[in-house]
Design a protein around this motif. Structure first.
Motif, PDB file in Angstrom:
ATOM      1  N   GLN A 283     -19.413 -64.056 -50.689  1.00 27.97           N
ATOM      2  CA  GLN A 283     -18.995 -64.194 -49.296  1.00 27.97           C
ATOM      3  C   GLN A 283     -19.439 -65.549 -48.766  1.00 27.97           C
ATOM      4  N   VAL A 284     -18.567 -66.182 -48.021  1.00 30.38           N
ATOM      5  CA  VAL A 284     -18.874 -67.486 -47.432  1.00 30.38           C
ATOM      6  C   VAL A 284     -19.555 -67.265 -46.088  1.00 30.38           C
ATOM      7  N   LEU A 285     -20.653 -67.980 -45.870  1.00 31.29           N
ATOM      8  CA  LEU A 285     -21.363 -67.887 -44.600  1.00 31.29           C
ATOM      9  C   LEU A 285     -21.216 -69.185 -43.823  1.00 31.29           C
ATOM     10  N   PHE A 286     -21.099 -69.043 -42.504  1.00 26.48           N
ATOM     11  CA  PHE A 286     -20.981 -70.192 -41.605  1.00 26.48           C
ATOM     12  C   PHE A 286     -22.135 -70.140 -40.615  1.00 26.48           C
ATOM     13  N   VAL A 287     -22.885 -71.228 -40.504  1.00 30.34           N
ATOM     14  CA  VAL A 287     -24.003 -71.285 -39.564  1.00 30.34           C
ATOM     15  C   VAL A 287     -23.771 -72.455 -38.618  1.00 30.34           C
ATOM     16  N   GLU A 288     -23.387 -72.121 -37.391  1.00 30.31           N
ATOM     17  CA  GLU A 288     -23.091 -73.123 -36.374  1.00 30.31           C
ATOM     18  C   GLU A 288     -24.336 -73.442 -35.551  1.00 30.31           C
ATOM     19  N   SER A 289     -24.423 -74.686 -35.091  1.00 31.40           N
ATOM     20  CA  SER A 289     -25.527 -75.102 -34.233  1.00 31.40           C
ATOM     21  C   SER A 289     -25.085 -76.296 -33.394  1.00 31.40           C
ATOM     22  N   GLY A 290     -25.943 -76.663 -32.436  1.00 33.90           N
ATOM     23  CA  GLY A 290     -25.699 -77.856 -31.642  1.00 33.90           C
ATOM     24  C   GLY A 290     -25.186 -77.612 -30.241  1.00 33.90           C
ATOM     25  N   GLY A 291     -24.936 -76.365 -29.901  1.00 26.75           N
ATOM     26  CA  GLY A 291     -24.467 -76.071 -28.553  1.00 26.75           C
ATOM     27  C   GLY A 291     -25.582 -76.207 -27.530  1.00 26.75           C
ATOM     28  N   GLY A 292     -25.214 -76.015 -26.287  1.00 26.70           N
ATOM     29  CA  GLY A 292     -26.200 -76.095 -25.219  1.00 26.70           C
ATOM     30  C   GLY A 292     -25.533 -76.229 -23.870  1.00 26.70           C
ATOM     31  N   LEU A 293     -26.369 -76.531 -22.880  1.00 30.07           N
ATOM     32  CA  LEU A 293     -25.885 -76.740 -21.512  1.00 30.07           C
ATOM     33  C   LEU A 293     -25.723 -78.242 -21.283  1.00 30.07           C
ATOM     34  N   VAL A 294     -24.567 -78.643 -20.817  1.00 25.25           N
ATOM     35  CA  VAL A 294     -24.297 -80.058 -20.592  1.00 25.25           C
ATOM     36  C   VAL A 294     -23.510 -80.209 -19.293  1.00 25.25           C
ATOM     37  N   GLN A 295     -23.711 -81.319 -18.626  1.00 22.38           N
ATOM     38  CA  GLN A 295     -22.986 -81.574 -17.384  1.00 22.38           C
ATOM     39  C   GLN A 295     -21.558 -82.024 -17.680  1.00 22.38           C
TER      40      GLN A 295
END
Length: 115
Positions: free
Chosen positions: A1-13
């Motif tokens: 199974q292929v796994l995807f790990v996303e990151s880098g989001g947040g609160l921005v103006q």
């Protein structure tokens, strides 16, 4: 199974920038055409940026000129550079195969654009 790990989001103006990353756990990453999808509250998940088999890219009209998809095959990582962010870009962002082939979704990364 292929796994995807996303990151880098947040609160921005509004008007700000973010760079999302997605690490993909497969040895065949370099052969997969990938995409970034997003799902806003109460809305269906949509493809916002995708790669094609012809080594080109396509973007949803709403993000064209502001978002850029790229990849690093050595790191098995997909990126999404997002500039000039707008409140309507607020959503959970996911990466996955494009077009979809039934891989499970990762946990996504939340992007919130607010002042």
């Amino acid at each position: 199974q292929v796994l995807f790990v996303e990151s880098g989001g947040g609160l921005v103006q509004p008007g700000g920038s973010l760079r999302l990353s997605c690490v993909v756990s497969t040895s065949i990453f370099s052969f997969l055409t990938m995409g970034w999808y997003r799902q806003a509250p109460g809305k269906q998940r949509e493809l916002v940026a995708g790669e094609t088999s012809g080594d080109s890219t396509n973007y949803a009209e709403s993000v064209k000129g502001r978002f850029t998809i790229s990849r690093d095959n050595a790191k098995k990582t997909l990126y999404l550079q997002m500039n000039s962010l707008k409140p309507e870009d607020t959503a959970v962002y996911y990466c996955n195969k494009a077009p979809r082939v039934g891989f499970n979704w990762g946990q996504g990364t939340q992007v919130t654009v607010a002042s």
